[in-house]
Design a protein around this motif. Structure first.
Motif, PDB file in Angstrom:
ATOM      1  N   CYS A 211       0.820  -1.208   0.000  1.00  0.00           N
ATOM      2  CA  CYS A 211       0.000   0.000   0.000  1.00  0.00           C
ATOM      3  C   CYS A 211       0.856   1.261   0.000  1.00  0.00           C
ATOM      4  CB  CYS A 211      -0.924   0.010   1.218  1.00  0.00           C
ATOM      5  SG  CYS A 211      -1.975  -1.448   1.356  1.00  0.00           S
ATOM      6  N   ILE A 212       1.967   1.211   0.719  1.00  0.00           N
ATOM      7  CA  ILE A 212       2.858   2.374   0.802  1.00  0.00           C
ATOM      8  C   ILE A 212       3.517   2.619  -0.549  1.00  0.00           C
ATOM      9  CG2 ILE A 212       4.829   3.370   2.003  1.00  0.00           C
ATOM     10  CD1 ILE A 212       2.292   2.953   3.713  1.00  0.00           C
ATOM     11  N   ASP A 213       3.940   1.557  -1.213  1.00  0.00           N
ATOM     12  CA  ASP A 213       4.554   1.718  -2.537  1.00  0.00           C
ATOM     13  C   ASP A 213       3.566   2.312  -3.530  1.00  0.00           C
ATOM     14  OD1 ASP A 213       6.893   0.760  -1.574  1.00  0.00           O
ATOM     15  OD2 ASP A 213       6.991  -1.023  -2.843  1.00  0.00           O
ATOM     16  N   VAL A 214       2.307   1.857  -3.461  1.00  0.00           N
ATOM     17  CA  VAL A 214       1.291   2.423  -4.349  1.00  0.00           C
ATOM     18  C   VAL A 214       1.144   3.923  -4.087  1.00  0.00           C
ATOM     19  CG1 VAL A 214      -1.166   2.435  -4.916  1.00  0.00           C
ATOM     20  CG2 VAL A 214       0.032   0.260  -4.630  1.00  0.00           C
ATOM     21  N   PHE A 215       1.076   4.295  -2.824  1.00  0.00           N
ATOM     22  CA  PHE A 215       0.934   5.713  -2.465  1.00  0.00           C
ATOM     23  C   PHE A 215       2.119   6.529  -2.973  1.00  0.00           C
ATOM     24  CE2 PHE A 215       2.006   9.097   0.579  1.00  0.00           C
ATOM     25  CZ  PHE A 215       0.897   9.903   0.434  1.00  0.00           C
ATOM     26  N   LYS A 216       3.334   6.026  -2.758  1.00  0.00           N
ATOM     27  CA  LYS A 216       4.519   6.781  -3.164  1.00  0.00           C
ATOM     28  C   LYS A 216       4.581   6.947  -4.674  1.00  0.00           C
ATOM     29  CE  LYS A 216       7.400   5.657   0.856  1.00  0.00           C
ATOM     30  NZ  LYS A 216       8.608   4.946   1.354  1.00  0.00           N
ATOM     31  N   GLU A 217       4.184   5.923  -5.407  1.00  0.00           N
ATOM     32  CA  GLU A 217       4.191   6.050  -6.866  1.00  0.00           C
ATOM     33  C   GLU A 217       3.126   7.036  -7.332  1.00  0.00           C
ATOM     34  OE1 GLU A 217       6.305   4.868  -9.100  1.00  0.00           O
ATOM     35  OE2 GLU A 217       7.473   4.115  -7.413  1.00  0.00           O
ATOM     36  N   ILE A 218       2.001   7.048  -6.642  1.00  0.00           N
ATOM     37  CA  ILE A 218       0.942   8.000  -7.000  1.00  0.00           C
ATOM     38  C   ILE A 218       1.403   9.429  -6.741  1.00  0.00           C
ATOM     39  CG2 ILE A 218      -1.334   8.827  -6.274  1.00  0.00           C
ATOM     40  CD1 ILE A 218      -2.158   5.916  -5.950  1.00  0.00           C
TER      41      ILE A 218
ATOM     42  N   ASN B   5      -0.463   2.299 -17.054  1.00  0.00           N
ATOM     43  CA  ASN B   5       0.912   2.088 -17.523  1.00  0.00           C
ATOM     44  C   ASN B   5       1.539   0.814 -16.960  1.00  0.00           C
ATOM     45  OD1 ASN B   5       1.720   2.646 -14.874  1.00  0.00           O
ATOM     46  ND2 ASN B   5       2.332   4.759 -15.329  1.00  0.00           N
ATOM     47  N   GLY B   6       0.771   0.031 -16.220  1.00  0.00           N
ATOM     48  CA  GLY B   6       1.253  -1.254 -15.736  1.00  0.00           C
ATOM     49  C   GLY B   6       2.043  -1.208 -14.450  1.00  0.00           C
ATOM     50  N   GLU B   7       2.274  -0.006 -13.912  1.00  0.00           N
ATOM     51  CA  GLU B   7       3.087   0.106 -12.712  1.00  0.00           C
ATOM     52  C   GLU B   7       2.387  -0.511 -11.504  1.00  0.00           C
ATOM     53  OE1 GLU B   7       6.454   0.787 -10.652  1.00  0.00           O
ATOM     54  OE2 GLU B   7       6.153   1.147 -12.802  1.00  0.00           O
ATOM     55  N   LEU B   8       1.077  -0.411 -11.465  1.00  0.00           N
ATOM     56  CA  LEU B   8       0.326  -0.989 -10.351  1.00  0.00           C
ATOM     57  C   LEU B   8       0.502  -2.503 -10.315  1.00  0.00           C
ATOM     58  CD1 LEU B   8      -1.518   0.084  -8.108  1.00  0.00           C
ATOM     59  CD2 LEU B   8      -3.479  -0.408  -9.573  1.00  0.00           C
TER      60      LEU B   8
ATOM     61  N   LYS C 142       5.809  -7.326  -7.121  1.00  0.00           N
ATOM     62  CA  LYS C 142       6.954  -7.159  -6.232  1.00  0.00           C
ATOM     63  C   LYS C 142       6.672  -7.724  -4.852  1.00  0.00           C
ATOM     64  CE  LYS C 142       9.320  -3.507  -3.612  1.00  0.00           C
ATOM     65  NZ  LYS C 142       9.443  -2.043  -3.412  1.00  0.00           N
ATOM     66  N   TRP C 143       5.464  -7.508  -4.372  1.00  0.00           N
ATOM     67  CA  TRP C 143       5.163  -7.892  -3.001  1.00  0.00           C
ATOM     68  C   TRP C 143       4.516  -9.264  -2.873  1.00  0.00           C
ATOM     69  CZ3 TRP C 143       6.928  -5.596   1.242  1.00  0.00           C
ATOM     70  CH2 TRP C 143       7.421  -4.308   1.117  1.00  0.00           C
ATOM     71  N   PHE C 144       3.849  -9.724  -3.914  1.00  0.00           N
ATOM     72  CA  PHE C 144       3.051 -10.931  -3.735  1.00  0.00           C
ATOM     73  C   PHE C 144       3.389 -12.057  -4.694  1.00  0.00           C
ATOM     74  CE2 PHE C 144       0.224  -7.353  -2.467  1.00  0.00           C
ATOM     75  CZ  PHE C 144       0.356  -7.564  -1.110  1.00  0.00           C
ATOM     76  N   CYS C 145       4.083 -11.802  -5.792  1.00  0.00           N
ATOM     77  CA  CYS C 145       4.373 -12.885  -6.725  1.00  0.00           C
ATOM     78  C   CYS C 145       5.713 -13.515  -6.377  1.00  0.00           C
ATOM     79  CB  CYS C 145       4.384 -12.390  -8.174  1.00  0.00           C
ATOM     80  SG  CYS C 145       3.032 -13.048  -9.126  1.00  0.00           S
ATOM     81  N   ASN C 146       5.698 -14.430  -5.427  1.00  0.00           N
ATOM     82  CA  ASN C 146       6.893 -15.195  -5.095  1.00  0.00           C
ATOM     83  C   ASN C 146       6.665 -16.640  -5.488  1.00  0.00           C
ATOM     84  OD1 ASN C 146       5.106 -16.115  -3.100  1.00  0.00           O
ATOM     85  ND2 ASN C 146       5.807 -14.524  -1.681  1.00  0.00           N
ATOM     86  N   ALA C 147       7.384 -17.535  -4.887  1.00  0.00           N
ATOM     87  CA  ALA C 147       7.292 -18.943  -5.288  1.00  0.00           C
ATOM     88  C   ALA C 147       5.902 -19.506  -5.062  1.00  0.00           C
ATOM     89  CB  ALA C 147       8.313 -19.758  -4.506  1.00  0.00           C
TER      90      ALA C 147
ATOM     91  N   PRO D 288      -2.915 -11.802 -18.665  1.00  0.00           N
ATOM     92  CA  PRO D 288      -3.726 -11.126 -17.652  1.00  0.00           C
ATOM     93  C   PRO D 288      -4.264  -9.797 -18.185  1.00  0.00           C
ATOM     94  CG  PRO D 288      -1.416 -10.730 -17.228  1.00  0.00           C
ATOM     95  CD  PRO D 288      -1.456 -11.658 -18.422  1.00  0.00           C
ATOM     96  N   ALA D 289      -5.221  -9.217 -17.436  1.00  0.00           N
ATOM     97  CA  ALA D 289      -5.697  -7.871 -17.765  1.00  0.00           C
ATOM     98  C   ALA D 289      -4.538  -6.889 -17.606  1.00  0.00           C
ATOM     99  CB  ALA D 289      -6.855  -7.489 -16.853  1.00  0.00           C
ATOM    100  N   PHE D 290      -4.346  -6.041 -18.600  1.00  0.00           N
ATOM    101  CA  PHE D 290      -3.200  -5.131 -18.526  1.00  0.00           C
ATOM    102  C   PHE D 290      -3.605  -3.717 -18.113  1.00  0.00           C
ATOM    103  CE2 PHE D 290      -4.522  -5.774 -22.911  1.00  0.00           C
ATOM    104  CZ  PHE D 290      -4.731  -4.497 -23.387  1.00  0.00           C
ATOM    105  N   THR D 291      -4.860  -3.495 -17.791  1.00  0.00           N
ATOM    106  CA  THR D 291      -5.288  -2.311 -17.049  1.00  0.00           C
ATOM    107  C   THR D 291      -6.275  -2.776 -15.987  1.00  0.00           C
ATOM    108  OG1 THR D 291      -7.241  -1.746 -18.377  1.00  0.00           O
ATOM    109  CG2 THR D 291      -5.117  -0.868 -19.115  1.00  0.00           C
ATOM    110  N   LYS D 292      -6.349  -2.013 -14.920  1.00  0.00           N
ATOM    111  CA  LYS D 292      -7.313  -2.315 -13.863  1.00  0.00           C
ATOM    112  C   LYS D 292      -8.138  -1.069 -13.597  1.00  0.00           C
ATOM    113  CE  LYS D 292      -4.834  -5.961 -11.366  1.00  0.00           C
ATOM    114  NZ  LYS D 292      -4.329  -6.408 -10.047  1.00  0.00           N
ATOM    115  N   ASN D 293      -9.408  -1.157 -13.877  1.00  0.00           N
ATOM    116  CA  ASN D 293     -10.305  -0.048 -13.563  1.00  0.00           C
ATOM    117  C   ASN D 293     -11.695  -0.609 -13.320  1.00  0.00           C
ATOM    118  OD1 ASN D 293     -11.135  -0.575 -16.271  1.00  0.00           O
ATOM    119  ND2 ASN D 293      -9.681   0.946 -17.029  1.00  0.00           N
TER     120      ASN D 293
END
Length: 1740
Positions: free
Chosen positions: A493-500, A795-798, A804-809, A1647-1652
């Motif tokens: 959530c913090i990363d999303v805020f900082k990018e925004i 732009n796919g950053e989200l 980064k945070w959830f796609c691990n093994a 996958p969907a490449f935009t989310k709205n």
């Protein structure tokens, strides 16, 4: 008498009358003028008035020879002195008063002039509340500020600013002007923050207030000050660096007046006024004006005037001429000027000779003549409308630029903003006003010409305070370490805020404020409340957007979709006992069985003549044939194949069997090893019905939703704080202190099941919402953050942050399924064993006929083996089952009264005079009179107070008149009173406050509740009752409690009524509600006027009426409402405390009055129960019985009693401190020109300031409760009883500013900690509403004359499941329309809607254009499948999304099972060739190694070749019969068999994949591969996908192909890019889901490449966007949204689930080629055999 005599007599009579008339026409007529000489306006107006009088007297055509005598007095910028000056003028028989310029002075003088019926014509008092209804003798010759405020609101709207800060002087002029501006801004959906300056604010006070204003977001300042003090504000603003390009400064016309009049003022101030925009009253050009300006210049040269001419000089000049014209018309008709003695004034005795004042007999006629005037003056056309306002209201808009002020445009009430002269537009009204709304170039502060943004969210000095939850678990979302500094707060959530924040087009300094201790998760509702209470500026984190939170704060668009789901333990359930039949379809089983028989017959035909194994009796041959055929799958056939043709057939058949068995094995494996979840909990309904404990995450909204939304008992809920606690509670289960399931938000659950096996999500999300960031109401940052958030999504950053945070093994594991293959259990095969057992039993029974001894053996197995097995299973099952303070805070009350200090021996007076001013014969006055009398009796009888000094009360009757109240106040002051109690009227309170302030006499009002009676303006005013500010907050809480959003205010149009309604509007605004209609009526309105008002109010949509009127006339409102049918079911009536006072005052209740009021809710001042109050009530009742009181006891009687005691205690402390009671002359009151009124006899109380301070220190317990004042001089602890009228008043609850609404008395709650936010406490007892119903009224209806909202709806050509219309805009349906209609029904107020179809229906309209129509005000809103994307959210406001969306890629897919030759696909052609070659090579090698030593490889050449091939290909199935005897042969065979094993396994695996997993026919696998091609791409016409691909993905427009319908989609994809179609289609998920439900051959790739999402579009700052967002969240939470979705969009899916399942079942279509091949081989073998047989027969 003859005719001649008659004529002669009439002639003489007429001549006589003419002589008489000429004799009585006065030679001189006196007019007065009151203005402040030493002021910006006064200096110019004085010279202009004198010039006008000179011109009138010099013009023989005016007044017919009568001269004007001007009597002018200086008001000294003081209300009291101005009133004294007016009295002095009126002493000279003036028949009209000109001035004053001050609105506050005009209020008081209007009361005096009205009482003496003398017109007051003001050229500068612009306060809009100086109305003809309240002051019938007041006429305004300048423009009313209501129009200037309309112009200001239009200017603010023109530049698009939605929030402003108003700085105004806190007097009648400032407050009332801002009141009208607030109304106008509200009409434009704008909001203001108010900063009130004291009338004589010091520089330090201005600095303090401006510093505080910088902490607010808006940077648009509106300054409404006076010309004499306003420049101080800008001087301070420059000092505070507030005149930079970040700010906007707008002023009313006071600034242009300053700059126009004084060059020195302009030169000194122009430097710090750069960029300021101001208004100036527009004076049209004329020859008269030019001549007067030239004349003024001459006067300046002569030194007769010192200032330049301003607009008020023109108005002052015209005022004199208007008065002269009216007097002339009056004299022409009435011819005589007479005055009458005022009987009331004559009765007044004293040193002041107020009886010298007389009433003008012709006042009514003169005022009529004034209002009928129509002439052209210097200021333009002088003509009045019905409200006594000038008909032309025009303003210039000027901009301070450089050293001059530039005119940049105009405003008029006719044409709005323009750059054309208003008088020209008045002649020819423009066709399109919107096109005319333009202004010239403006230079703003800082020198820029670009329009400033108008607000900031933070600064480096005060960074934005961002609250973040200090979580104890799920730290992937928000992690706080080491105190929560900027670098120590991280997470998704913090990363999303900082990018925004990086995408916001301006700097936003901020700092994080961790909330919580990190040991437990904080309460997220409290987190949002911190934003609402402005403790923090925003809250970010994993904050769900839910109904309860969105009501009080603004959320961004969601950055992640979520919802509540059920987490429960799962177990793997294998398929049924007959699972082994599922891999093949019925057709496949039948064909396979048939081929077994066919192969058996063919082999028999080929072998039975040459092979003894196939000979014997017919029965034996049939059995051999069947056994041979059905044993081939297991390579266990005992019969040898000798013929070459037979061996060839067997090779083909065994290959066929290998393919079939491999496929069967693969398919059965998928059925047996893919986990299928099962849980006793099937969904939310079964969970609620289970009555078992339910877990929820600590701090989450899930608890309140389960309790409030689903009515789950709180006792069933278990708070859990971490994933470990989740696991433990679920594993223990409900019977062992755990839970049956956990309800939590989807992101937490997905993270949990990704890391923990054995648990899964049950059912679907039963709420749909998302996570967003919370901001205060109307924060512009929420909109900009939403825009930036959509940019991140596009732009796919989200998505990258998410990975980064959830796609691990473990990210691919989303359902809690164990990735290890499951073991196979007996439960999957018992059916097969049963078949086998039945067969064995059948054969055993036959065998038993041959041998009875076998029975014992069977019995042994039954007894030992079978029962032992059951015992073992039972024991395992049982084993698995065993595993499956009370702190009380006391309020310390102060001691009643303070012990006075011991005096210094000064002799105390024997009597102290205290005044009392109120209307004796009134509802409040009758009770107050008794209360005051009893208080005086008790005070004088109490020896502990005043030490022998007696209190003498001098009561004066104000007779409910401002004029009488003023005179009576002057009379009281003459009698040397040290304090005054009263009045009850707020209007009279305003007037008298100026008198007591001048003479330093404290005024204690027990009933003047107008909130604008403030100590800032009236320092000697003390309110000993509660301000209506608190009562209006109580009403706002009531409105919120019942869920209403709009009310109609019915009020008396005076200071009391307006002040209360202003406070109500402010209180409702804080609750996101509003006054939709203000129905004000004059104080003395007749029933007809009130009826007309009620008729207009009844036409409005609101059915919630708040009645704020006077007790003496208020019952008329209810009586008329009853007659009009407005007291029936569906109406809501809320009355302020006036009604309770009326009811309490009635000695004998009137049943008819109660019937009028049935169902009304009434507020009454709450006075705590106490022994003194009970004794006082009994005493009062005794007086009633004795006839010594005429009124029942109401709260104002109690407050009057306590007021006298407060005065007595204060005087006691005052005297005990050694003070003396002395009076001295007022140096500012002097006799003017031999005045006989003797106003100079009024004296100043020297000890007034000391007594005032003693009063403010009051602290005792009275009959009304604790008497103590706070810092703002309000009584502490304001509280009200809430009554419901039903046969009589019934108490249904209380309100206090400490605890809000409750059913517990406020004094009890005050002893406890504050708990105002607790929903449980905010309650009332049941209400019986009008119509004697207990069902709560909706509070609104569709208005009879309301203008419906224009709702734009796309007229779609396809996908009509979303929006469909049958014939017209009135018959619309579809998913989107149903959602909108359902949401509208949830609004607590009516919203009439008119749907406007956009588009012709033959093709889809352009959705960007629909949104632009909303932004351009061509539509009020747009409803439909409208995606919330960045370019749209910049210009309109969207609701929260009601469905998820996003762009995906659709392309054509084909399953491999569709090919008859699929069995060839596992190997490439090269592989097949190499494998075949190696079979031949190995066969040849073994033959070479064996044929010399091994007889099985010998024979004729033909036999040896056949044996070599047979041996080689039979190794594929490990059924070779020839033995190898050589060492080399055996070594070669071992290696070869290993190779064959690998080849078989690989073939099986590959064929399994081909048969069970569908393959794409296109090379497009996702967005990257699509971009890398140059193939055409389809998109839906009208949707945002086209712009997105061009602008964001840089796809050439030539590649894009618009498509309109699912049929066109299918056709284009089927054709493909080479045949005029497309390679793929990019569209939104909801449309694609509809497409795939019909066309099974297409699939989503990647996958969907935009989310709205989809939302409803509204104009900027429309409150409907916020309210509908709340309604949509409610629809989601109560399940209605899902039901609407299921109604329109749920259909049988052919491509998602069913096709996938069928794909794993093997049908004949996958193998008919193989069967054909085998059949052909069999046929060929038979043909060769027959030919050979025929040839052999012929040879024989």
């Amino acid at each position: 008498m003859g005719c001649g005599g008659v004529l002669w007599f009439l002639l003489v009579l007429a001549t006589g009358f003419g002589v008489f008339a000429g004799a009585v026409r006065p030679a001189v007529v006196s007019i007065g003028a009151v203005l402040t000489y030493d002021s910006v306006i006064g200096r110019v107006a004085k010279a202009a008035i004198e010039a006008a009088v000179a011109d009138v007297n010099a013009n023989a055509s005016v007044l017919g020879g009568t001269r004007l005598n001007l009597v002018m007095r200086d008001a000294n910028c003081n209300v009291f002195l101005g009133s004294a000056a007016a009295l002095s003028v009126l002493e000279h028989d003036a028949i009209a008063l000109i001035g004053p310029q001050s609105s506050a002075i005009a209020h008081m003088i209007s009361s005096i002039s009205g009482g003496l019926q003398i017109p007051l014509v003001s050229f500068a008092a612009t306060d809009p509340t100086l109305s003809s209804s309240q002051f019938p003798f007041f006429v305004r010759m300048a423009h009313c500020d209501s129009y200037q405020m309309a112009a200001m609101a239009d200017l603010i709207e023109y530049f698009g600013w939605r929030q402003v800060i108003t700085i105004y002087v806190d007097d009648d002029y400032g407050r009332n002007g801002i009141y009208y501006l607030d109304d106008k801004l509200a009409e434009n959906m704008s909001k203001m923050y108010k900063i009130a300056l004291p009338v004589k604010a010091t520089r330090n006070k201005i600095i303090d207030l401006l510093q505080k204003s910088k902490t607010l977001g808006p940077r648009v300042y509106v300054v409404h000050a006076t010309p004499d003090s306003g420049l101080n504000i800008f001087s301070v603003a420059e000092q505070l660096h507030m005149m930079t390009d970040e700010y906007v400064w707008l002023t009313t016309d006071w600034l242009s007046t300053v700059l126009d009049t004084s060059q020195s003022a302009a030169s000194n101030s122009i430097s710090y006024l750069q960029g300021v925009v101001s208004f100036r009253q527009h004076i049209p050009r004329s020859n008269q004006k030019e001549a007067f300006v030239s004349r003024w210049g001459e006067l300046q040269k002569e030194g007769l005037v010192s200032l330049n001419l301003s607009t008020y000089g023109f108005f002052a000049y015209d005022t004199v001429w208007a008065t002269a014209y009216a007097i002339n018309d009056f004299l022409n008709e009435y011819e005589n000027i007479t005055f009458s003695s005022n009987s009331y004034l004559q009765s007044i005795k004293g040193k002041m000779q107020l009886g010298m004042l007389k009433t003008f007999d012709g006042g009514n006629l003169l005022i009529k003549k004034l209002l009928l005037l129509n002439f052209t003056g210097l200021s333009g056309q002088i003509q009045f409308d019905g409200d006594k306002n000038l008909i032309s209201r025009m303003y210039e808009i000027v901009n301070v630029r450089g050293s001059v002020t530039n005119r940049v445009g105009y405003w008029s009430n006719h044409s709005g903003l323009s750059i054309s002269l208003p008088e020209n537009l008045l002649i020819k009204r423009p066709k399109n006003l919107s096109l005319n709304q333009v202004l010239g170039r403006i230079t703003w502060p800082g020198g820029k010409t670009e329009t400033p943004r108008g607000w900031v969210v933070a600064s480096n000095e005060r960074p934005l305070r961002i609250a973040v939850p200090n979580r104890a678990s799920y730290l992937e979302f928000v992690r706080v370490t080491n105190g929560g500094d900027m670098e120590n707060v991280s997470g998704y959530c913090i990363d999303v805020f900082k990018e925004i924040i990086k995408l916001i087009p301006y700097e936003v300094p901020y700092k994080f404020v961790p909330i919580g201790n990190g040991q437990t998760n904080p309460n997220y509702d409290e987190l949002v409340n911190l934003v609402v209470q402005h403790v923090v500026d925003a809250a970010i984190g994993d904050i769900a957007i839910v109904t309860s939170r969105s009501r009080n704060s603004d959320f961004t668009q969601p950055y992640i979709c979520t919802g509540l789901v059920i987490l429960a333990p799962i177990r793997s359930i294998k398929s049924s006992a007959w699972v082994f039949l599922r891999p093949f379809t019925v057709g496949m089983w039948c064909v396979t069985g048939a081929f077994f028989f066919v192969i058996g017959v063919v082999i028999w035909l080929l072998e039975h003549r040459v092979n003894s194994d196939f000979r014997g009796s017919p029965t034996r041959q049939c059995i051999t044939m069947c056994l041979f055929s059905f044993s081939t799958p297991f390579q266990s056939q005992q019969e040898a194949i000798l013929s070459t043709l037979g061996r060839f057939v067997m090779m083909v058949w065994l290959f066929l069997l290998m393919v079939i068995t491999s496929s069967y094995t693969a398919s059965l494996t998928s059925f047996l090893t893919v986990q299928q979840l099962s849980s006793p909990i099937k969904g939310i309904d079964s969970l609620i019905a289970s009555n078992e404990p339910i877990g929820y995450q600590e701090g989450s909204f899930a608890r309140s939703y389960l309790v409030d939304g689903l009515n789950v008992r709180p006792s069933r809920l278990v708070s859990l704080g971490s994933p470990e606690a989740y696991k433990e509670a679920l594993e223990r289960g409900p019977k062992n202190g755990g839970v049956a399931a956990i309800v939590d938000e989807l992101p937490y659950v997905e993270l949990f099941v990704a890391k923990t096996s054995g648990f899964g999500i049950i059912g679907q999300s039963f709420t749909r919402n998302g996570w967003g960031f919370a901001f205060p109401r109307d924060s512009p940052l929420a909109i900009d953050m939403s825009t930036a958030m959509l940019k991140l999504s596009e732009n796919g950053e989200l998505q990258r942050i998410h990975k980064k945070w959830f796609c691990n093994a473990s990210c691919i594991v989303t359902s809690g399924i164990n990735s290890e293959p499951s073991q196979l259990h007996f439960s999957s095969f018992w059916g097969l064993f049963l078949v086998c057992g039945v067969g064995a039993g059948f054969t055993g029974r036959i065998t038993s006929l041959q041998s009875q001894s076998d029975t014992e053996l069977i019995g042994f197995f039954e007894e030992r083996l079978f029962r032992g097995m059951l015992s073992h299973v039972a024991s395992k099952t049982m084993m698995a089952g065993m595993l499956s303070p009370l702190f009380v805070i006391w309020f310390l009350a102060g001691l009643g009264g303070a012990v006075g200090e011991i005096g210094d021996g000064t002799t105390e007076p024997g009597t102290v005079n205290v005044g009392a001013l109120f209307t004796f014969n009134s509802t409040i006055g009758r009770a107050a009179m008794v209360g005051i009398e009893l208080a005086i009796e008790d005070v004088n009888a109490d020896s502990t107070i005043l030490a022998g000094t007696r209190l003498n009360v001098i009561a004066q009757d104000t007779n409910c008149s401002g004029f009488v109240g003023t005179i009576e106040a002057l009379q009281l002051m003459e009698k040397k009173v040290v304090a005054v109690v009263g009045p009850q009227s707020s209007g009279i309170g305003h007037v008298i406050s100026h008198v007591v302030t001048e003479l330093h006499v404290p005024l204690l009002s027990f009933a003047a509740t107008d909130p604008t009676l403030s100590p800032l303006e009236h320092p000697y005013f003390i309110r000993t009752t509660h301000s209506d500010h608190f009562q209006m907050n109580a009403i706002a809480d009531l409105v919120e409690h019942f869920g209403w959003r709009e009310v109609t205010a019915i009020f008396v149009d005076d200071d009391y009524g307006r002040g209360g309604v202003i406070a109500l509007g402010d209180a409702l605004a804080e609750k996101r509600s509003r006054i939709s209609y203000k129905a004000g009526f004059p104080p003395n309105a007749d029933p007809t006027a009130i009826s007309d008002l009620l008729v207009r109010a009844n036409l409005m949509e609101s059915r919630v009426f708040v009645v704020h009127v006077n007790p003496d006339t208020g019952m008329n409102v209810f009586s008329l409402a009853k007659n009009m049918g407005m007291m029936a079911t569906g109406y809501v009536w809320i009355a302020t405390d006036w009604l309770a006072s009326t009811l309490d005052s009635v000695v004998q209740p009137d049943p008819s009055a109660m019937s009028l009021l049935q169902g009304a809710i009434v507020l009454r001042h709450h006075t705590p129960d106490s022994a003194p109050k009970r004794r006082f009530t009994a005493r009062w009742n005794a007086m009633l019985r004795a006839g010594n009181a005429s009124s029942g006891l109401n709260s104002y009687g109690l407050y009057a009693y306590d007021s006298l005691w407060a005065v007595a205690r204060a005087i006691d402390r005052f005297l005990s401190a050694g003070n003396t009671i002395n009076f001295s002359a007022d140096p500012r009151l002097h006799e003017a020109n031999g005045s006989t009124l003797h106003l100079s006899t009024l004296r100043i109380f020297d000890g007034g300031e000391s007594l005032l301070q003693q009063l403010l220190l009051t602290n005792f317990t009275g009959l009304t409760g604790q008497i103590e004042f706070d810092s703002e001089r309000n009584l502490i602890g304001p509280s009200y009883d809430i009554l419901n009228i039903g046969g009589g008043p019934r108490l249904i609850g209380y309100w206090s500013n400490y605890s809000g609404l409750s059913v517990t008395a406020p004094e009890i709650l005050h002893r406890q900690p504050p708990n105002g936010s607790t929903t449980r406490q905010q309650q009332l007892f049941g209400v019986v509403w009008p119509g004697e119903t207990t069902a709560q009224p909706r509070g609104w209806v569709f208005p009879n004359d309301g203008k419906p909202l224009r709702i734009g709806v796309p007229n779609r050509a396809s996908f009509k499941e979303f929006v469909t219309n049958n014939s017209n805009s009135d018959d619309l349906g579809g998913f989107c329309i149903d959602v909108f209609n359902a949401a509208i029904k949830l609004l607590p107020y009516p919203v009439p809607c008119s749907f406007v179809l956009i588009g012709d229906g033959s093709k889809n309209p352009n959705y960007d254009e629909i949104v632009n129509m909303v932004a351009r005000n061509e539509l009020d809103a747009a409803v439909g499948d409208i995606a919330i994307v960045r370019n749209r959210i910049k210009i309109v406001d969207f609701t929260q999304p009601y469905t998820e969306s996003g762009l995906v890629i659709v392309t054509r897919v084909r399953g491999s099972s569709s090919s008859a030759w699929a069995f060839l696909r596992p190997f490439t052609l090269e592989m097949w060739c190499a494998t075949g070659a190696f079979f031949l090579l190995v066969g040849a090698a073994v033959w070479i190694l064996e044929h010399r030593e091994n007889p099985e490889f010998r024979g004729t050449p033909k036999q040896q070749i056949a044996t070599m091939f047979w041996f080689s290909f039979s190794t594929m199935f490990f059924v070779h019969r020839e033995n190898t005897v050589s060492t080399l042969g055996r070594f070669l065979l071992i290696v070869w068999l290993f190779v064959v094993l690998i080849i078989n396994s690989s073939y099986t695996a590959s064929l399994t994949s081909i048969l069970t997993v569908q393959q794409l026919s296109s090379g497009i696998t996702g967005l990257d591969s699509l971009l890398s091609t140059s193939d055409p791409i389809g998109y839906q016409e009208g949707k945002f996908a086209r712009n997105y691909m061009i602008e964001e993905l840089n796809i050439p427009e030539s590649r894009l192909k618009p498509l309109n319908s699912p049929e066109e989609y299918a056709k284009a994809l089927e054709l493909g890019p080479k045949a005029g179609g497309v390679a793929a289609i990019v569209d939104e998920i909801p449309f694609v889901e509809i497409l795939l439900s019909v066309y099974c051959q297409f699939r989503i790739v990647g996958p969907a490449f935009t989310k709205n999402g989809w939302g409803f579009a509204f104009q900027r700052d429309s409150p409907l966007a916020v309210d509908l967002s709340t309604a949509i969240l409610t629809l989601s939470e109560n399940g209605d949204l899902q039901r609407i979705h299921d109604k329109w969009l749920s259909r049988s899916e052919c491509s998602s689930q069913d096709t996938d399942i069928e794909a794993s079942r093997l049908s004949l279509s996958s193998f008919w080629g193989l069967f054909l091949l085998c059949g052909i081989v069999c046929l060929l073998a038979l043909v060769v055999y027959i030919i050979k047989d025929m040839l052999s027969v012929q040879q024989v």
